[in-house]
Design an enzyme around this catalytic site. Structure first.
Site, PDB file in Angstrom:
ATOM      1  N   ARG A 117     -18.924 -49.564   5.616  1.00 27.68           N
ATOM      2  CA  ARG A 117     -17.695 -49.663   4.807  1.00 27.68           C
ATOM      3  C   ARG A 117     -16.960 -48.334   4.675  1.00 27.68           C
ATOM      4  O   ARG A 117     -16.191 -48.120   3.747  1.00 27.68           O
ATOM      5  CB  ARG A 117     -17.981 -50.237   3.412  1.00 27.68           C
ATOM      6  CG  ARG A 117     -18.533 -51.646   3.462  1.00 27.68           C
ATOM      7  CD  ARG A 117     -18.275 -52.364   2.161  1.00 27.68           C
ATOM      8  NE  ARG A 117     -18.767 -53.713   2.229  1.00 27.68           N
ATOM      9  CZ  ARG A 117     -19.974 -54.076   1.824  1.00 27.68           C
ATOM     10  NH1 ARG A 117     -20.786 -53.170   1.314  1.00 27.68           N
ATOM     11  NH2 ARG A 117     -20.357 -55.315   1.912  1.00 27.68           N
ATOM     12  N   LYS A 139      -3.949 -43.628  10.996  1.00 25.29           N
ATOM     13  CA  LYS A 139      -3.885 -44.884  11.747  1.00 25.29           C
ATOM     14  C   LYS A 139      -5.067 -44.911  12.706  1.00 25.29           C
ATOM     15  O   LYS A 139      -5.205 -44.028  13.554  1.00 25.29           O
ATOM     16  CB  LYS A 139      -2.585 -44.978  12.538  1.00 25.29           C
ATOM     17  CG  LYS A 139      -1.406 -45.451  11.723  1.00 25.29           C
ATOM     18  CD  LYS A 139      -0.226 -45.743  12.633  1.00 25.29           C
ATOM     19  CE  LYS A 139       0.944 -46.287  11.838  1.00 25.29           C
ATOM     20  NZ  LYS A 139       2.138 -46.469  12.686  1.00 25.29           N
ATOM     21  N   GLU A 181       6.792 -37.255  21.816  1.00 25.25           N
ATOM     22  CA  GLU A 181       6.689 -37.454  20.354  1.00 25.25           C
ATOM     23  C   GLU A 181       7.359 -36.289  19.612  1.00 25.25           C
ATOM     24  O   GLU A 181       7.947 -36.476  18.554  1.00 25.25           O
ATOM     25  CB  GLU A 181       5.227 -37.576  19.917  1.00 25.25           C
ATOM     26  CG  GLU A 181       4.529 -38.860  20.338  1.00 25.25           C
ATOM     27  CD  GLU A 181       4.971 -40.102  19.553  1.00 25.25           C
ATOM     28  OE1 GLU A 181       5.720 -39.983  18.561  1.00 25.25           O
ATOM     29  OE2 GLU A 181       4.574 -41.207  19.971  1.00 25.25           O
ATOM     30  N   LYS A 230       5.793 -35.066   9.489  1.00 27.81           N
ATOM     31  CA  LYS A 230       4.976 -36.288   9.390  1.00 27.81           C
ATOM     32  C   LYS A 230       4.314 -36.390   8.019  1.00 27.81           C
ATOM     33  O   LYS A 230       4.280 -37.459   7.411  1.00 27.81           O
ATOM     34  CB  LYS A 230       3.920 -36.321  10.508  1.00 27.81           C
ATOM     35  CG  LYS A 230       3.070 -37.589  10.429  1.00 27.81           C
ATOM     36  CD  LYS A 230       2.406 -37.998  11.708  1.00 27.81           C
ATOM     37  CE  LYS A 230       1.781 -39.390  11.531  1.00 27.81           C
ATOM     38  NZ  LYS A 230       1.088 -39.873  12.706  1.00 27.81           N
ATOM     39  N   GLU A 240       2.950 -47.611   5.859  1.00 32.00           N
ATOM     40  CA  GLU A 240       4.080 -48.078   6.664  1.00 32.00           C
ATOM     41  C   GLU A 240       4.762 -49.316   6.103  1.00 32.00           C
ATOM     42  O   GLU A 240       5.022 -50.286   6.812  1.00 32.00           O
ATOM     43  CB  GLU A 240       3.622 -48.332   8.119  1.00 32.00           C
ATOM     44  CG  GLU A 240       4.782 -48.297   9.098  1.00 32.00           C
ATOM     45  CD  GLU A 240       4.346 -48.335  10.560  1.00 32.00           C
ATOM     46  OE1 GLU A 240       4.019 -47.262  11.087  1.00 32.00           O
ATOM     47  OE2 GLU A 240       4.329 -49.414  11.146  1.00 32.00           O
ATOM     48  N   ARG A 244       7.748 -44.882   6.584  1.00 32.39           N
ATOM     49  CA  ARG A 244       6.930 -44.464   7.741  1.00 32.39           C
ATOM     50  C   ARG A 244       7.423 -45.080   9.052  1.00 32.39           C
ATOM     51  O   ARG A 244       7.171 -44.562  10.131  1.00 32.39           O
ATOM     52  CB  ARG A 244       5.447 -44.801   7.501  1.00 32.39           C
ATOM     53  CG  ARG A 244       4.530 -44.229   8.573  1.00 32.39           C
ATOM     54  CD  ARG A 244       3.072 -44.236   8.181  1.00 32.39           C
ATOM     55  NE  ARG A 244       2.253 -43.729   9.262  1.00 32.39           N
ATOM     56  CZ  ARG A 244       0.970 -43.387   9.149  1.00 32.39           C
ATOM     57  NH1 ARG A 244       0.367 -43.499   7.986  1.00 32.39           N
ATOM     58  NH2 ARG A 244       0.301 -42.923  10.185  1.00 32.39           N
ATOM     59  N   ASN A 248       8.769 -44.505  14.218  1.00 31.68           N
ATOM     60  CA  ASN A 248       8.777 -45.369  15.400  1.00 31.68           C
ATOM     61  C   ASN A 248      10.079 -45.292  16.185  1.00 31.68           C
ATOM     62  O   ASN A 248      10.332 -46.145  17.043  1.00 31.68           O
ATOM     63  CB  ASN A 248       8.511 -46.826  14.994  1.00 31.68           C
ATOM     64  CG  ASN A 248       7.138 -46.968  14.390  1.00 31.68           C
ATOM     65  OD1 ASN A 248       6.190 -46.333  14.826  1.00 31.68           O
ATOM     66  ND2 ASN A 248       7.031 -47.781  13.346  1.00 31.68           N
ATOM     67  N   HIS A 251      10.082 -46.332  19.784  1.00 30.58           N
ATOM     68  CA  HIS A 251       8.823 -47.021  20.075  1.00 30.58           C
ATOM     69  C   HIS A 251       8.970 -48.513  20.363  1.00 30.58           C
ATOM     70  O   HIS A 251       8.155 -49.067  21.096  1.00 30.58           O
ATOM     71  CB  HIS A 251       7.823 -46.805  18.932  1.00 30.58           C
ATOM     72  CG  HIS A 251       7.170 -45.451  18.968  1.00 30.58           C
ATOM     73  ND1 HIS A 251       7.882 -44.284  18.805  1.00 30.58           N
ATOM     74  CD2 HIS A 251       5.877 -45.067  19.165  1.00 30.58           C
ATOM     75  CE1 HIS A 251       7.047 -43.250  18.880  1.00 30.58           C
ATOM     76  NE2 HIS A 251       5.832 -43.692  19.104  1.00 30.58           N
ATOM     77  N   HIS A 255       7.240 -49.206  23.603  1.00 34.43           N
ATOM     78  CA  HIS A 255       6.030 -50.033  23.703  1.00 34.43           C
ATOM     79  C   HIS A 255       6.218 -51.176  24.697  1.00 34.43           C
ATOM     80  O   HIS A 255       5.292 -51.536  25.429  1.00 34.43           O
ATOM     81  CB  HIS A 255       5.669 -50.634  22.329  1.00 34.43           C
ATOM     82  CG  HIS A 255       4.953 -49.663  21.439  1.00 34.43           C
ATOM     83  ND1 HIS A 255       4.894 -49.795  20.072  1.00 34.43           N
ATOM     84  CD2 HIS A 255       4.253 -48.534  21.727  1.00 34.43           C
ATOM     85  CE1 HIS A 255       4.196 -48.796  19.562  1.00 34.43           C
ATOM     86  NE2 HIS A 255       3.795 -48.017  20.542  1.00 34.43           N
ATOM     87  N   HIS A 268       2.706 -42.718  27.355  1.00 28.05           N
ATOM     88  CA  HIS A 268       3.303 -43.141  26.091  1.00 28.05           C
ATOM     89  C   HIS A 268       4.562 -42.311  25.780  1.00 28.05           C
ATOM     90  O   HIS A 268       5.612 -42.849  25.431  1.00 28.05           O
ATOM     91  CB  HIS A 268       2.271 -42.991  24.963  1.00 28.05           C
ATOM     92  CG  HIS A 268       2.807 -43.345  23.615  1.00 28.05           C
ATOM     93  ND1 HIS A 268       3.173 -44.630  23.277  1.00 28.05           N
ATOM     94  CD2 HIS A 268       3.067 -42.576  22.524  1.00 28.05           C
ATOM     95  CE1 HIS A 268       3.631 -44.639  22.025  1.00 28.05           C
ATOM     96  NE2 HIS A 268       3.579 -43.410  21.548  1.00 28.05           N
TER      97      HIS A 268
HETATM   98  N1  GLY Z   1       2.419 -42.765  15.115  1.00 29.27           N
HETATM   99  C1  GLY Z   1       3.237 -43.120  14.055  1.00 29.27           C
HETATM  100  C2  GLY Z   1       2.537 -43.113  12.745  1.00 29.27           C
HETATM  101  O1  GLY Z   1       1.529 -42.463  12.567  1.00 29.27           O
HETATM  102  O2  GLY Z   1       3.011 -43.787  11.854  1.00 29.27           O
END
Ligand code: GLY
Length: 355
Positions: A117, A139, A181, A230, A240, A244, A248, A251, A255, A268
């Protein structure tokens, strides 16, 4: 040495980010100061282990070496790492140390999030992309056949160690992928609502040659700026649910290109750059920005000589963009530029002209 801190006030959790270019042989000692228990497992990229395994100094018996590439972020590898941790009798007090690029960070982070956990994990990003993006913000995920990162969680590391020396051996394409990025941050800077004003577009314009030459001091400063932006965003919206999503930019389209080309043809970062061009084009067609801002964006991106990804037909790309987990079956979400370094979220509906 640059020290930053992520402070998630709502859940009373903070962690440090260290950026330096000290000798890699010093890293192990510093990392272990941040672990609490007696045991740890190191999940390390095969390439990084080949190049730096000896100098890092971790015992082979503590290491799970993961082959490189996005296709390693599988349920099977997740299970193998879990079994490795169980065999090492890792307890809740122990830690996982992720050394590598985004793939290693994502899968090791997801193991940490779910093992008993949740146990401590430390990120040691070794690619530019992982330094400026994936190692910070919590993430974690693995891929399944239906798509990338479809199983995962938000689970923050307890420390991030960035050592610029790792970037010196990155091949050009991998380094440029990280720059994809980086340039994204330049066009969202004001929306990040950071207390400091960095003028990242100006920094990139002035220092592009030093960046491409991997000048250590400039890279440290560049990573610091990207991470402060960030951090400002994730401190306001960790999960997000709103702000957040500005991270993107480029993206949704990016993507889709990655998916159509089966994650093989383009990196990427290259796809994110294609997505930035697409976002500016869409914004221009809908009078959100004027042509001068498009020229300005193009001038900056040209300096980094990104490869040119041919445009895909809308009929082909729209259904794939609809499958993006940030969209829904009825709408596609885009982050689009609206002013210098400012972006807003839009949905693809009648008021947007895209053809
Ligand atoms: N890679 C975008 C984020 O961490 O939200």
């Amino acid at each position: 040495m640059i020290n930053l801190e992520v402070n998630l006030a709502e859940k009373n959790y903070n962690y440090p980010i260290y950026i330096n270019n000290e000798n890699i042989s010093e890293l192990k000692k510093e990392i272990l100061k941040k672990t609490t228990g007696k045991k740890f497992v190191v999940v390390i990229s095969e390439k990084v282990n080949k190049l730096y395994g000896k100098i890092l100094g971790f015992n082979n018996t503590d290491k799970f070496v993961l082959k490189d590439g996005e296709k390693q972020k599988t349920l099977e590898n997740y299970k193998k790492i879990i079994d490795f941790c169980l065999n090492k009798k890792l307890t809740r007090e122990d830690a996982i140390i992720a050394i590598g690029g985004g793939v290693v960070g994502d899968i090791a982070g997801f193991v940490a999030a779910t093992y008993m956990r949740g146990i401590t994990y430390i990120q040691v990003p070794t690619t530019l992309l992982a330094c400026v993006d994936s190692s910070v913000g919590g993430k974690t995920a693995i891929n399944v056949s239906l798509g990338k990162n479809l199983i995962g969680s938000f689970y923050q590391p307890s420390a991030v160690f960035i050592n610029i020396n790792f970037l010196k051996t990155l091949d050009e394409r991998n380094f440029k992928s990280g720059l994809g990025e980086v340039v994204k941050y330049a066009f969202i800077e004001k929306s990040c609502c950071c207390v400091e004003d960095f003028n990242l577009t100006n920094f990139l314009d002035k220092n592009f040659q030093k960046i491409l030459d991997k000048d250590s001091k400039i890279l440290e400063e560049l990573i610091k700026i990207c991470l402060l932006l960030k951090i400002s965003v994730i401190q306001k919206d960790e999960k997000e649910s709103g702000l957040r999503r500005i991270l993107n930019l480029g993206h949704t389209y990016g993507h889709a290109v990655e998916k159509i080309t089966k994650y093989k043809k383009y990196t990427h970062g290259e796809c994110v750059v294609a997505g930035i061009y697409f976002a500016f084009d869409l914004a221009l067609k809908n009078n959100l920005i004027d042509k001068n801002y498009v020229f300005f964006m193009q001038d900056i991106l040209k300096k980094f000589n990104f490869i040119n990804i041919p445009k895909f037909k809308m009929e082909k790309i729209i259904p794939v963009m609809k499958l993006d987990k940030k969209s829904s079956s009825d709408f596609i979400r885009f982050i689009l530029p609206v002013e210098y370094s400012l972006v807003k979220e839009f949905e693809l509906n009648d008021f947007l002209t895209i053809f």
